[in-house]
Design an enzyme around this catalytic site. Structure first.
Site, mmCIF file in Angstrom:
data_model
loop_
_atom_site.group_PDB
_atom_site.id
_atom_site.type_symbol
_atom_site.label_atom_id
_atom_site.label_comp_id
_atom_site.label_asym_id
_atom_site.label_seq_id
_atom_site.Cartn_x
_atom_site.Cartn_y
_atom_site.Cartn_z
ATOM 1 N N THR A 74 0.843 -1.203 0.000
ATOM 2 C CA THR A 74 0.000 0.000 0.000
ATOM 3 C C THR A 74 0.878 1.254 0.000
ATOM 4 O O THR A 74 0.638 2.209 -0.744
ATOM 5 C CB THR A 74 -0.903 0.000 1.256
ATOM 6 O OG1 THR A 74 -1.502 -1.295 1.378
ATOM 7 C CG2 THR A 74 -1.958 1.067 1.195
ATOM 8 N N HIS A 129 1.760 -9.626 -6.938
ATOM 9 C CA HIS A 129 2.274 -10.465 -5.845
ATOM 10 C C HIS A 129 2.934 -11.727 -6.410
ATOM 11 O O HIS A 129 3.374 -12.581 -5.649
ATOM 12 C CB HIS A 129 1.134 -10.902 -4.920
ATOM 13 C CG HIS A 129 0.671 -9.862 -3.937
ATOM 14 N ND1 HIS A 129 1.535 -9.032 -3.253
ATOM 15 C CD2 HIS A 129 -0.576 -9.543 -3.497
ATOM 16 C CE1 HIS A 129 0.834 -8.254 -2.437
ATOM 17 N NE2 HIS A 129 -0.437 -8.530 -2.579
#
Ligand code: A3P
Length: 317
Positions: A74, A129
């Site tokens: 984030t 990811h």
């Protein structure tokens, strides 16, 4: 191997998935499946298969943020968004003031899961990811963020507590620890994930930058400059004297972002979960909080694996 040979064929995702070893997933009733050495949740793998079947390749000017979950995604999404778009926005009406970073920087394989027939996101800044060995080959710049696995595990576990459906049996911290250390946590083994990008950063220093969450915490300004330089968009002396670097790091800081209305009370549409509370992505934002959650023995085991698998270069404590 069977897996690699399947990858190049237009098999249906269901057939590919049914061939792979599986384990319990963490967030939903989706399993994690072992593919190319990593354990991916079902939807992620479906997204990856869609990308492969469309021969998707990031463009050379694209920027890809890569991370193991809960390593500072984030924060880096915010920093990269603010740095790469800095000539477009001023600090009073900046998109980061009204949107969660996850709305501004899409996750490649999750986007592909949602749009399997046209899996290419139309932004030049994106996130993944996936492990390095599962990324499409490309000349684009990659920024990887590494975080101490003790804090990653503690953060993951809290995240799972918040998001895992209450209809499913809960996952205890010792259970999560067990799966994490065995390597079959989502996107794991953690240490192989890190090593893939670390080696790539040594081999291709111009295209892969390896950053540590702990270093960023210690010196955000220095690291924001490093990021801008790596991306070929260094801050000019004028920008520095105008305080742009300070303003960007301030805007992206945990204190600032987590206290914005949008991140306190807002939600966004997830690729897998219909509505996600933005505050799920902000908890403590500290280095070393895991010592308040993990047992002494868990800490010892994790440090030992890290020492063995990553060597002293990457020990952060
Ligand atoms: P904690 O659970 O330890 O607080 P990710 O963004 O990869 O999902 O990782 C989430 C972790 O990063 C959480 O860690 C969260 O609090 C922390 N985080 C989120 N925004 C941050 C920021 N701007 N600066 C530092 N840490 C941040």
């Amino acid at each position: 191997t069977k897996v690699q040979s399947l990858k190049n064929h237009q098999e249906s995702p269901d057939i590919i998935l049914s061939e792979l070893p599986k384990e319990r997933g963490w967030l939903s009733d989706q399993h994690v499946h072992q593919y190319n050495g990593f354990w991916y949740p079902t939807g992620i793998l479906q997204g990856l298969i869609a990308l492969q079947q469309h021969h998707y390749k990031p463009q050379p000017n694209d920027v890809l943020l890569a991370s193991y979950p809960k390593s500072g995604t984030t924060w880096l999404k915010a920093l990269l968004f603010a740095i790469t778009n800095r000539t477009q926005y001023n600090f009073n009406t900046h998109p980061l003031l009204s949107s969660n970073p996850h709305e501004l920087v899409p996750q490649l394989e999750a986007y592909a899961f949602k749009h399997p027939t046209n899996p290419t996101p139309n932004t030049s800044l994106m996130h993944s990811h996936l492990a390095f060995n599962s990324l499409p080959e490309s000349k684009c710049k990659i920024v990887y963020v590494f975080r101490d696995p003790k804090d990653v595990l503690a953060s993951c576990w809290h995240f799972v507590q918040k998001l895992r459906s209450k209809e499913l049996p809960s996952i205890s911290l010792p259970e999560a620890f067990d799966q994490f250390t065995k390597g079959c946590s989502p996107f794991g083994p953690f240490w192989d994930h890190v090593m893939g990008y670390y080696k790539a950063s040594l081999e291709f220093p111009k295209t892969v930058l390896f950053l540590k969450y702990e270093d960023l915490k210690k010196n955000p300004i220095f690291n924001a400059k490093r990021l801008a330089e790596f991306l070929g968009q260094p801050f000019s002396l004028e920008e520095e004297s105008e305080g742009i670097v300070d303003r960007i790091t301030e805007l992206c800081s945990f204190e600032k972002l987590s206290n914005l209305e949008v991140n306190k009370d807002g939600t966004h549409t997830g690729f897998f979960i219909p509505t996600i509370a933005n505050n799920t992505f902000f908890r403590q934002g500290k280095v070393g909080d895991s010592k308040n959650h993990l047992s002494g023995e868990m800490i010892e085991v994790l440090d030992e694996i890290t020492k063995q698998k990553l060597g002293s270069d990457l020990i952060t404590t």
